[in-house]
Design a protein around this motif. Structure first.
Motif, PDB file in Angstrom:
ATOM      1  N   PHE A   1      61.031 113.241  35.070  1.00 52.57           N
ATOM      2  CA  PHE A   1      62.196 112.352  34.980  1.00 52.57           C
ATOM      3  C   PHE A   1      61.784 110.930  34.609  1.00 52.57           C
ATOM      4  O   PHE A   1      62.469 110.271  33.825  1.00 52.57           O
ATOM      5  CB  PHE A   1      63.004 112.370  36.288  1.00 52.57           C
ATOM      6  CG  PHE A   1      64.054 113.430  36.260  1.00 52.57           C
ATOM      7  CD1 PHE A   1      65.305 113.185  35.702  1.00 52.57           C
ATOM      8  CD2 PHE A   1      63.781 114.708  36.731  1.00 52.57           C
ATOM      9  CE1 PHE A   1      66.261 114.177  35.647  1.00 52.57           C
ATOM     10  CE2 PHE A   1      64.736 115.713  36.668  1.00 52.57           C
ATOM     11  CZ  PHE A   1      65.975 115.445  36.127  1.00 52.57           C
ATOM     12  N   GLN A   2      60.665 110.496  35.138  1.00 55.73           N
ATOM     13  CA  GLN A   2      60.213 109.135  34.843  1.00 55.73           C
ATOM     14  C   GLN A   2      59.918 109.005  33.345  1.00 55.73           C
ATOM     15  O   GLN A   2      60.416 108.104  32.673  1.00 55.73           O
ATOM     16  CB  GLN A   2      58.961 108.862  35.673  1.00 55.73           C
ATOM     17  CG  GLN A   2      58.599 107.407  35.760  1.00 55.73           C
ATOM     18  CD  GLN A   2      57.379 107.226  36.665  1.00 55.73           C
ATOM     19  OE1 GLN A   2      56.534 108.121  36.794  1.00 55.73           O
ATOM     20  NE2 GLN A   2      57.298 106.069  37.288  1.00 55.73           N
ATOM     21  N   ARG A   3      59.158 109.944  32.830  1.00 63.86           N
ATOM     22  CA  ARG A   3      58.758 109.915  31.415  1.00 63.86           C
ATOM     23  C   ARG A   3      59.966 110.089  30.489  1.00 63.86           C
ATOM     24  O   ARG A   3      60.136 109.361  29.510  1.00 63.86           O
ATOM     25  CB  ARG A   3      57.728 111.040  31.178  1.00 63.86           C
ATOM     26  CG  ARG A   3      57.205 111.106  29.783  1.00 63.86           C
ATOM     27  CD  ARG A   3      56.158 110.037  29.520  1.00 63.86           C
ATOM     28  NE  ARG A   3      55.766 110.032  28.107  1.00 63.86           N
ATOM     29  CZ  ARG A   3      55.968 109.002  27.294  1.00 63.86           C
ATOM     30  NH1 ARG A   3      56.551 107.902  27.724  1.00 63.86           N
ATOM     31  NH2 ARG A   3      55.573 109.079  26.029  1.00 63.86           N
ATOM     32  N   LEU A   4      60.809 111.049  30.778  1.00 63.09           N
ATOM     33  CA  LEU A   4      61.945 111.323  29.885  1.00 63.09           C
ATOM     34  C   LEU A   4      62.998 110.216  29.957  1.00 63.09           C
ATOM     35  O   LEU A   4      63.666 109.939  28.968  1.00 63.09           O
ATOM     36  CB  LEU A   4      62.563 112.689  30.186  1.00 63.09           C
ATOM     37  CG  LEU A   4      61.654 113.897  29.926  1.00 63.09           C
ATOM     38  CD1 LEU A   4      62.438 115.194  30.052  1.00 63.09           C
ATOM     39  CD2 LEU A   4      60.975 113.852  28.568  1.00 63.09           C
ATOM     40  N   THR A   5      63.128 109.576  31.102  1.00 60.69           N
ATOM     41  CA  THR A   5      64.082 108.471  31.207  1.00 60.69           C
ATOM     42  C   THR A   5      63.635 107.303  30.320  1.00 60.69           C
ATOM     43  O   THR A   5      64.449 106.683  29.635  1.00 60.69           O
ATOM     44  CB  THR A   5      64.248 108.043  32.682  1.00 60.69           C
ATOM     45  OG1 THR A   5      64.631 109.202  33.419  1.00 60.69           O
ATOM     46  CG2 THR A   5      65.314 106.972  32.859  1.00 60.69           C
ATOM     47  N   GLN A   6      62.320 107.057  30.286  1.00 61.04           N
ATOM     48  CA  GLN A   6      61.781 106.018  29.376  1.00 61.04           C
ATOM     49  C   GLN A   6      62.107 106.349  27.928  1.00 61.04           C
ATOM     50  O   GLN A   6      62.568 105.508  27.160  1.00 61.04           O
ATOM     51  CB  GLN A   6      60.241 105.989  29.433  1.00 61.04           C
ATOM     52  CG  GLN A   6      59.611 105.271  30.588  1.00 61.04           C
ATOM     53  CD  GLN A   6      58.080 105.557  30.632  1.00 61.04           C
ATOM     54  OE1 GLN A   6      57.533 106.322  29.820  1.00 61.04           O
ATOM     55  NE2 GLN A   6      57.418 104.948  31.611  1.00 61.04           N
ATOM     56  N   LEU A   7      61.860 107.608  27.555  1.00 63.60           N
ATOM     57  CA  LEU A   7      62.073 108.015  26.162  1.00 63.60           C
ATOM     58  C   LEU A   7      63.550 108.020  25.791  1.00 63.60           C
ATOM     59  O   LEU A   7      63.917 107.730  24.654  1.00 63.60           O
ATOM     60  CB  LEU A   7      61.446 109.392  25.919  1.00 63.60           C
ATOM     61  CG  LEU A   7      59.921 109.327  25.897  1.00 63.60           C
ATOM     62  CD1 LEU A   7      59.320 110.711  26.003  1.00 63.60           C
ATOM     63  CD2 LEU A   7      59.435 108.663  24.613  1.00 63.60           C
ATOM     64  N   LYS A   8      64.383 108.349  26.742  1.00 58.51           N
ATOM     65  CA  LYS A   8      65.832 108.333  26.527  1.00 58.51           C
ATOM     66  C   LYS A   8      66.257 106.922  26.094  1.00 58.51           C
ATOM     67  O   LYS A   8      67.036 106.749  25.156  1.00 58.51           O
ATOM     68  CB  LYS A   8      66.478 108.697  27.872  1.00 58.51           C
ATOM     69  CG  LYS A   8      67.924 109.015  27.878  1.00 58.51           C
ATOM     70  CD  LYS A   8      68.286 109.276  29.354  1.00 58.51           C
ATOM     71  CE  LYS A   8      69.760 109.372  29.545  1.00 58.51           C
ATOM     72  NZ  LYS A   8      70.232 110.738  29.275  1.00 58.51           N
ATOM     73  N   GLU A   9      65.703 105.918  26.777  1.00 59.29           N
ATOM     74  CA  GLU A   9      66.016 104.526  26.411  1.00 59.29           C
ATOM     75  C   GLU A   9      65.425 104.166  25.063  1.00 59.29           C
ATOM     76  O   GLU A   9      66.093 103.578  24.210  1.00 59.29           O
ATOM     77  CB  GLU A   9      65.497 103.570  27.493  1.00 59.29           C
ATOM     78  CG  GLU A   9      66.418 103.556  28.698  1.00 59.29           C
ATOM     79  CD  GLU A   9      65.809 102.900  29.923  1.00 59.29           C
ATOM     80  OE1 GLU A   9      64.965 101.995  29.766  1.00 59.29           O
ATOM     81  OE2 GLU A   9      66.174 103.335  31.039  1.00 59.29           O
TER      82      GLU A   9
END
Ligand code: HSO
Ligand code: ZN
Ligand code: ZN
Ligand code: ZN
Length: 273
Positions: free
Chosen positions: A64-72
């Motif tokens: 979740f941490q990694r994908l939330t960064q990429l989502k932004e």
């Protein structure tokens, strides 16, 4: 045109080496407006020729941490949603209930990869079983899983087993397994679950997605309304695989809409031929 690929893997999955970036960039290149990343979480996966016992697990906090960064990072170019593909086994109902309540997934695909503890991906499963026996067994196990597990939104690749059969679709048709398949579809419909059209069947040389369009048509006939679509890519070159055919296939099954999931809720999108 279908503009969202809602089933793909990255290196969070034991069987993919793809970076998340490479998958997202491929989706943009293929004209996708949204994707859902659905890495494999297959609790209690047995030892296989490729992996030790207990593979196909990963740290969801880190995910979740990694994908939330990429989502932004991608928000102006591509809508990135965070999902998971959970591997169903009848004893895992409570495990998956807790896990899907703990994390804010957009979409949860429930998939049967193990039939009485064996993945038909490996030839060993078909030793001592005809294709017909194997397919009956896979559908029976699917019914058993559905009765035990409710923590998913769409049933992944319903006839996955047929991809790996000794003679693939030679022993397969909706009609031949109609009793079991109808029970699966009726369960999905009465529990508000979607059915996935998984385009990977096309690349396995089956010439049809999983499940076969006759199964998708039957889901519609029985009152099913939620069809999700994914290429099940494990590498960038397979993102949105054969999506130019997906819309037509779904229209031929009686649908004018497909579904995407966001925050575990379906969003219906018109199929523009
Ligand atoms: N889980 C894969 C099949 C596989 N099983 C690969 C073991 N290795 C389907 O995405
Ligand atoms: Zn996989
Ligand atoms: Zn799968
Ligand atoms: Zn998958």
């Amino acid at each position: 045109m279908i503009r969202c690929d809602a089933h793909m893997h990255t290196r969070f999955s034991e069987d993919s080496d793809a970076s998340v970036h490479s998958m997202l960039d491929a989706a943009i290149e293929r004209g996708m407006e949204a994707v859902c990343i659905t890495d494999h979480l297959d609790k209690d996966f047995p030892q296989t020729p490729d992996f030790p016992a207990g593979a196909f697990l990963f740290d969801l906090g880190n995910y979740f941490q990694r994908l939330t960064q990429l989502k932004e990072e991608y928000q102006k170019k591509l809508e990135v949603r965070i999902g998971v593909e959970i591997g169903l086994q009848p004893h895992l109902g409570e495990y998956y209930k807790e896990l899907t309540e703990k994390y804010p997934f957009d979409f949860v695909i429930g998939s049967v990869h193990l039939i009485h503890g064996q993945d038909p991906y490996y030839r060993g499963f078909f030793e001592g079983r005809s294709d017909e026996e194997a397919y009956h067994e896979a559908f029976e196990v699917t019914i058993e899983n559905l009765k035990k597990i409710n923590s998913f939104d769409s049933l992944g690749h319903l006839d996955y087993v047929v991809r790996y059969g000794t003679h693939q679709a030679e022993e397969y048709s909706y009609r031949k397994y109609a009793d079991e398949i109808d029970e699966i579809l009726k369960h999905l419909i009465s529990h508000g679950k979607g059915l996935e059209m998984n385009m990977a069947g096309m690349k396995y040389g089956l010439g049809f997605p999983n499940p076969h369009p006759d199964v998708i048509r039957r889901y519609r006939e029985l009152g099913g309304e939620i069809v999700t679509i994914g290429a099940d890519a494990h590498r960038p070159e397979h993102v949105a695989f054969d999506f130019d055919k997906a819309g037509e296939i779904l229209i031929s099954c009686g649908f004018s809409y497909y579904a995407e999931f966001k925050g575990r809720k379906p969003i219906f999108k018109r199929i523009v031929p």
